[in-house]
Design a protein around this motif. Structure first.
Motif, mmCIF file in Angstrom:
data_model
loop_
_atom_site.group_PDB
_atom_site.id
_atom_site.type_symbol
_atom_site.label_atom_id
_atom_site.label_comp_id
_atom_site.label_asym_id
_atom_site.label_seq_id
_atom_site.Cartn_x
_atom_site.Cartn_y
_atom_site.Cartn_z
ATOM 1 N N ASP A 40 0.808 -1.222 0.000
ATOM 2 C CA ASP A 40 0.000 0.000 0.000
ATOM 3 C C ASP A 40 0.839 1.268 0.000
ATOM 4 N N TYR A 41 2.140 1.136 -0.251
ATOM 5 C CA TYR A 41 3.013 2.307 -0.323
ATOM 6 C C TYR A 41 4.013 2.096 -1.462
ATOM 7 N N THR A 42 4.185 3.123 -2.287
ATOM 8 C CA THR A 42 5.118 3.050 -3.405
ATOM 9 C C THR A 42 6.057 4.242 -3.373
ATOM 10 N N CYS A 43 7.344 3.985 -3.564
ATOM 11 C CA CYS A 43 8.339 5.064 -3.600
ATOM 12 C C CYS A 43 8.003 6.033 -4.736
ATOM 13 N N ASP A 44 8.081 7.333 -4.448
ATOM 14 C CA ASP A 44 7.724 8.354 -5.438
ATOM 15 C C ASP A 44 8.765 8.518 -6.538
ATOM 16 N N ASN A 45 9.970 8.016 -6.294
ATOM 17 C CA ASN A 45 11.030 8.129 -7.291
ATOM 18 C C ASN A 45 10.663 7.291 -8.521
ATOM 19 N N THR A 46 10.487 7.955 -9.669
ATOM 20 C CA THR A 46 10.014 7.256 -10.873
ATOM 21 C C THR A 46 10.991 6.197 -11.358
ATOM 22 N N SER A 47 12.268 6.332 -11.034
ATOM 23 C CA SER A 47 13.241 5.323 -11.448
ATOM 24 C C SER A 47 13.335 4.179 -10.444
ATOM 25 N N CYS A 48 12.579 4.265 -9.366
ATOM 26 C CA CYS A 48 12.567 3.220 -8.341
ATOM 27 C C CYS A 48 11.206 2.534 -8.300
ATOM 28 N N LYS A 49 10.183 3.282 -7.840
ATOM 29 C CA LYS A 49 8.800 2.782 -7.788
ATOM 30 C C LYS A 49 8.661 1.470 -7.013
ATOM 31 N N ARG A 50 9.524 1.254 -6.023
ATOM 32 C CA ARG A 50 9.418 0.055 -5.208
ATOM 33 C C ARG A 50 8.156 0.116 -4.351
ATOM 34 N N ALA A 51 7.492 -1.024 -4.226
ATOM 35 C CA ALA A 51 6.277 -1.106 -3.427
ATOM 36 C C ALA A 51 6.585 -1.739 -2.074
ATOM 37 N N PHE A 52 5.847 -1.315 -1.052
ATOM 38 C CA PHE A 52 6.040 -1.827 0.303
ATOM 39 C C PHE A 52 4.700 -1.967 1.014
ATOM 40 N N HIS A 53 4.675 -2.811 2.019
ATOM 41 C CA HIS A 53 3.607 -2.740 3.005
ATOM 42 C C HIS A 53 3.995 -1.604 3.950
ATOM 43 N N SER A 54 3.093 -0.693 4.219
ATOM 44 C CA SER A 54 3.437 0.435 5.091
ATOM 45 C C SER A 54 3.913 -0.042 6.455
ATOM 46 N N ILE A 55 3.354 -1.141 6.944
ATOM 47 C CA ILE A 55 3.777 -1.659 8.245
ATOM 48 C C ILE A 55 5.229 -2.135 8.204
ATOM 49 N N CYS A 56 5.651 -2.715 7.092
ATOM 50 C CA CYS A 56 7.050 -3.154 6.938
ATOM 51 C C CYS A 56 7.971 -1.952 6.835
ATOM 52 N N LEU A 57 7.532 -0.935 6.086
ATOM 53 C CA LEU A 57 8.361 0.254 5.897
ATOM 54 C C LEU A 57 8.534 0.997 7.210
ATOM 55 N N VAL A 58 7.470 1.081 8.011
ATOM 56 C CA VAL A 58 7.573 1.735 9.317
ATOM 57 C C VAL A 58 8.562 0.994 10.211
ATOM 58 N N ASP A 59 8.474 -0.328 10.254
ATOM 59 C CA ASP A 59 9.404 -1.119 11.070
ATOM 60 C C ASP A 59 10.836 -0.902 10.611
ATOM 61 N N TRP A 60 11.043 -0.839 9.297
ATOM 62 C CA TRP A 60 12.390 -0.649 8.757
ATOM 63 C C TRP A 60 12.906 0.744 9.108
ATOM 64 N N LEU A 61 12.048 1.767 8.933
ATOM 65 C CA LEU A 61 12.473 3.141 9.229
ATOM 66 C C LEU A 61 12.822 3.304 10.705
ATOM 67 N N ARG A 62 12.084 2.628 11.576
ATOM 68 C CA ARG A 62 12.357 2.724 13.003
ATOM 69 C C ARG A 62 13.698 2.104 13.384
ATOM 70 N N SER A 63 14.216 1.226 12.523
ATOM 71 C CA SER A 63 15.503 0.600 12.804
ATOM 72 C C SER A 63 16.682 1.452 12.332
ATOM 73 N N ILE A 64 16.382 2.559 11.633
ATOM 74 C CA ILE A 64 17.423 3.434 11.093
ATOM 75 C C ILE A 64 17.572 4.663 11.977
ATOM 76 N N THR A 65 18.787 4.951 12.394
ATOM 77 C CA THR A 65 19.026 6.045 13.341
ATOM 78 C C THR A 65 18.757 7.423 12.736
ATOM 79 N N THR A 66 18.801 7.552 11.415
ATOM 80 C CA THR A 66 18.605 8.865 10.780
ATOM 81 C C THR A 66 17.131 9.198 10.551
#
Length: 292
Positions: A238-264
């Motif tokens: 339910d989430y897609t990267c806005d970068n037109t050369s990427c356009k990777r799709a994610f589950h928002s719940i997975c992306l949130v978990d991943w972002l929380r693991s990144i210190t930046t």
């Protein structure tokens, strides 16, 4: 003899030097690539993207005498490279050699991707990047197992036939008769079709799967059926990267978990701000969107 206190001080000084050196080398690689590390910093894991956007994890085990002794390395790939190491080498050299190794494997993974997208693959369902075989349902209780050469993926694969009856014998005889017709410069699936002299069957679910996209983090098309996920249970990306050369799709719940693991990653109210795991372009995901 060296007293216990002197020995302890010397060991602490050596450990301190080791920690400073490893921290400095992680900085060179980039903290955003660090997935996990052991408490004594002898065990490190880095996340690396290859040229096609596939994510790979390399595990590095350091000796306490680092960099005098070469580290032990492992990764989920069909074969490992021979690490070139000297007393002047650093972690960034390991990562750079791993990246070059990944580039050598691009044709191998592309060939397997073509098979997975186009044919009726029944095993493995969730293939590891290290797995080099595919079992394909040819219909009429006939299966073929193709083993792709990771060093030369366009070459004639090893083929094993599973089943009994006239269809299996027919395809086996065709394979033996036509093997010399395999041309490395031709597309893999085209070669396969010519050798077997038959239309290659696609999965009954291929049409449905084409409408679904796998998550770039968990690699599944749909989230598991789980009451804790509430309305997200069993849903697709339910989430897609806005970068037109990427356009990777994610589950928002997975992306949130991943972002929380990144210190930046930064948080403002109920939104996390960070970078796409694949192209590093900015992403912003609502946290509460998963809890309604």
């Amino acid at each position: 003899m060296e007293c216990a206190e002197q020995r302890r001080c010397r060991e602490m000084a050596e450990a301190s030097n080791f920690y400073r050196a490893v921290y400095s080398e992680i900085e060179e690689v980039g903290w955003e690539h660090l997935v996990r590390f052991g408490g004594d910093l002898t065990s490190l894991s880095f996340r690396i993207l290859d040229g096609k956007g596939r994510m790979h994890i390399i595990e590095i085990q350091l000796d306490k005498t680092h960099p005098k002794c070469p580290p032990s390395i492992s990764a989920d790939v069909p074969y490992m490279f021979d690490l070139k190491w000297s007393t002047h080498s650093r972690l960034k050299d390991v990562v750079q050699q791993f990246k070059k190794h990944l580039e050598k494997l691009q044709a191998f993974w592309s060939t397997l991707d073509d098979i997975d997208r186009s044919l009726w693959v029944v095993d493995p369902k969730q293939a590891s990047p290290a797995v080099s075989y595919r079992q394909i349902n040819m219909g009429n209780d006939c299966f073929i197992v193709l083993s792709i050469n990771a060093f030369d993926p366009r070459s004639l694969p090893e083929c094993r036939f599973i089943g009994s009856g006239p269809i299996v014998n027919l395809l086996r005889n065709r394979w033996r008769r036509n093997s010399k017709r395999w041309i490395n410069d031709k597309q893999f699936l085209e070669n396969l079709k010519c050798l077997l002299e038959t239309q290659l069957p696609i999965s009954p679910d291929v049409q449905k799967n084409e409408q679904q996209v796998e998550c770039g983090i968990c690699y599944a098309q749909s989230l598991p059926i789980d009451e804790e996920l509430r309305h997200k249970s069993g849903t697709g990306t339910d989430y897609t990267c806005d970068n037109t050369s990427c356009k990777r799709a994610f589950h928002s719940i997975c992306l949130v978990d991943w972002l929380r693991s990144i210190t930046t990653t930064r948080q403002s109210f109920d939104v996390l701000f960070g970078s796409c795991p694949y192209c590093s372009e900015p992403v912003a995901v609502k946290i509460d969107s998963m809890k309604k």
